[in-house]
Design a protein around this motif. Structure first.
Motif, short mmCIF file in Angstrom:
data_model
loop_
_atom_site.label_atom_id
_atom_site.label_comp_id
_atom_site.label_asym_id
_atom_site.label_seq_id
_atom_site.Cartn_x
_atom_site.Cartn_y
_atom_site.Cartn_z
N GLN A 130 0.83 -1.21 0.00
CA GLN A 130 0.00 0.00 0.00
C GLN A 130 0.86 1.26 0.00
OE1 GLN A 130 -3.32 -0.79 -0.15
NE2 GLN A 130 -3.38 1.28 -0.94
N ASP A 131 1.95 1.23 0.80
CA ASP A 131 2.81 2.42 0.87
C ASP A 131 3.46 2.71 -0.47
OD1 ASP A 131 2.22 2.74 3.50
OD2 ASP A 131 4.07 1.80 4.26
N SER A 132 3.94 1.64 -1.15
CA SER A 132 4.61 1.93 -2.44
C SER A 132 3.61 2.35 -3.50
CB SER A 132 5.50 0.77 -2.91
OG SER A 132 5.04 -0.47 -2.52
N LEU A 133 2.35 1.89 -3.41
CA LEU A 133 1.33 2.39 -4.35
C LEU A 133 1.07 3.87 -4.08
CD1 LEU A 133 -1.50 -0.29 -4.78
CD2 LEU A 133 0.22 0.44 -6.43
N GLU A 134 0.94 4.24 -2.79
CA GLU A 134 0.68 5.64 -2.47
C GLU A 134 1.84 6.53 -2.92
OE1 GLU A 134 -0.81 5.93 1.58
OE2 GLU A 134 -2.54 4.74 0.89
N GLU A 135 3.06 5.98 -2.79
CA GLU A 135 4.26 6.70 -3.22
C GLU A 135 4.16 7.14 -4.68
OE1 GLU A 135 8.46 5.21 -1.58
OE2 GLU A 135 7.79 4.12 -3.32
N GLU A 144 -7.79 -3.99 -4.96
CA GLU A 144 -8.68 -3.29 -5.91
C GLU A 144 -7.91 -2.80 -7.12
OE1 GLU A 144 -11.44 -0.19 -4.54
OE2 GLU A 144 -11.60 -1.34 -2.68
N GLU A 145 -6.70 -2.31 -6.88
CA GLU A 145 -5.86 -1.86 -8.00
C GLU A 145 -5.52 -3.04 -8.90
OE1 GLU A 145 -5.07 0.90 -9.21
OE2 GLU A 145 -3.20 0.64 -10.32
N ALA A 146 -5.20 -4.19 -8.30
CA ALA A 146 -4.86 -5.37 -9.11
C ALA A 146 -6.06 -5.80 -9.94
CB ALA A 146 -4.39 -6.50 -8.19
N ALA A 147 -7.26 -5.77 -9.34
CA ALA A 147 -8.48 -6.17 -10.06
C ALA A 147 -8.77 -5.19 -11.19
CB ALA A 147 -9.66 -6.23 -9.09
#
Ligand code: C5P
Length: 239
Positions: A130-135, A144-147
């Motif tokens: 989650q942290d690296s996605l927010e980054e 949800e992002e993967a889907a």
């Protein structure tokens, strides 16, 4: 599952240098159906390593994770498909236009050779959280992002996804019965985890909906790679 079907579902990841790769290929010849070539081996050896595996009778999964502007990815997918690889990866995050371009490139190559390279989308790398996605400005939860990316890939002609065995059941529901769902992070019961942490056994991954399993070190680092491979085939016969 029948013996040949089990062999069709196991992809052996060959993550080493050329000499060891060819020696493993020679040992696994007549047993394994699929070998996976990743970026480290491909950037060192180029298309010739794919040809060497094909000459030994293997199908090749070329794991190059393409991600660039659509024009470049169209050309790269065409070039990669012309190596004779049966499977190729592209990043879902590259946009719908980029995924569609990858499809076009692979389809162009299919007109020049006898078979079509199937494309797999990488959704969210399992090294990301989650942290690296927010980054990078993505606020959706990882699943949800993967889907979302899997749906985008499907809408743009991609044949399936690479995902963790733990996500395989959800991906199967989302993508339907014909999609390719390829899962690394597979460890036969009792084997060394290496640097993998969220793992499933081969039988569990297939039961969850995986169409293919990517298995590297439990086979390639075994004292007897053929025996390790055959033990996984036996495990799948009971599924
Ligand atoms: O040796 P091991 O079975 O861990 O190898 C798994 C293979 O799958 C490696 O080639 C690795 O790069 C790849 N992979 C992975 N996890 C992902 C995606 C690919 O381990 N999420």
């Amino acid at each position: 599952m029948l013996d040949q079907e089990a062999r069709e579902r196991i992809i052996v990841a060959i993550d080493c240098g050329r000499d060891e790769a060819l020696s493993l290929a020679d040992r696994l010849s007549g047993h394994a159906v699929w070998l996976k070539v990743g970026m480290t081996l491909f950037y060192a050896e180029g298309p010739s390593i794919v040809q060497e595996f094909i000459n030994r009778g293997f199908k090749v999964f070329l794991d190059l994770k393409l991600h660039d502007i659509p024009h470049q990815v169209r050309g790269a997918a065409r070039s990669a498909s012309l190596t004779g690889a049966d499977l190729l990866t592209v990043h879902g995050m590259g946009s719908g236009a980029m995924l569609a371009a990858a499809r076009e490139g692979a389809d162009q190559a299919a007109q020049e050779r006898s078979s079509r390279t199937r494309l797999l989308a990488i959704t969210v790398l399992t090294s990301m959280n989650q942290d690296s996605l927010e980054e990078i400005g993505v606020s959706l939860p990882v699943a949800e992002e993967a889907a979302r990316l899997a749906g985008l890939a499907k809408a743009n002609g991609i044949d399936g996804v690479v995902c963790s065995p733990r996500e395989a059941a959800d991906m199967r529901k989302l993508l339907g019965p014909d999609a390719l769902i390829v899962t690394p992070g597979v460890r036969p019961a009792g084997s060394d985890l290496g640097d993998q942490s969220r793992v499933s056994t081969p039988a569990d991954a297939i039961a969850a909906g995986a169409s293919h399993l990517v298995i590297g070190r439990p086979i390639t680092a075994a004292e007897d790679p053929v025996a390790a491979y055959e033990a996984i085939v036996q495990e799948l016969l009971s599924v």
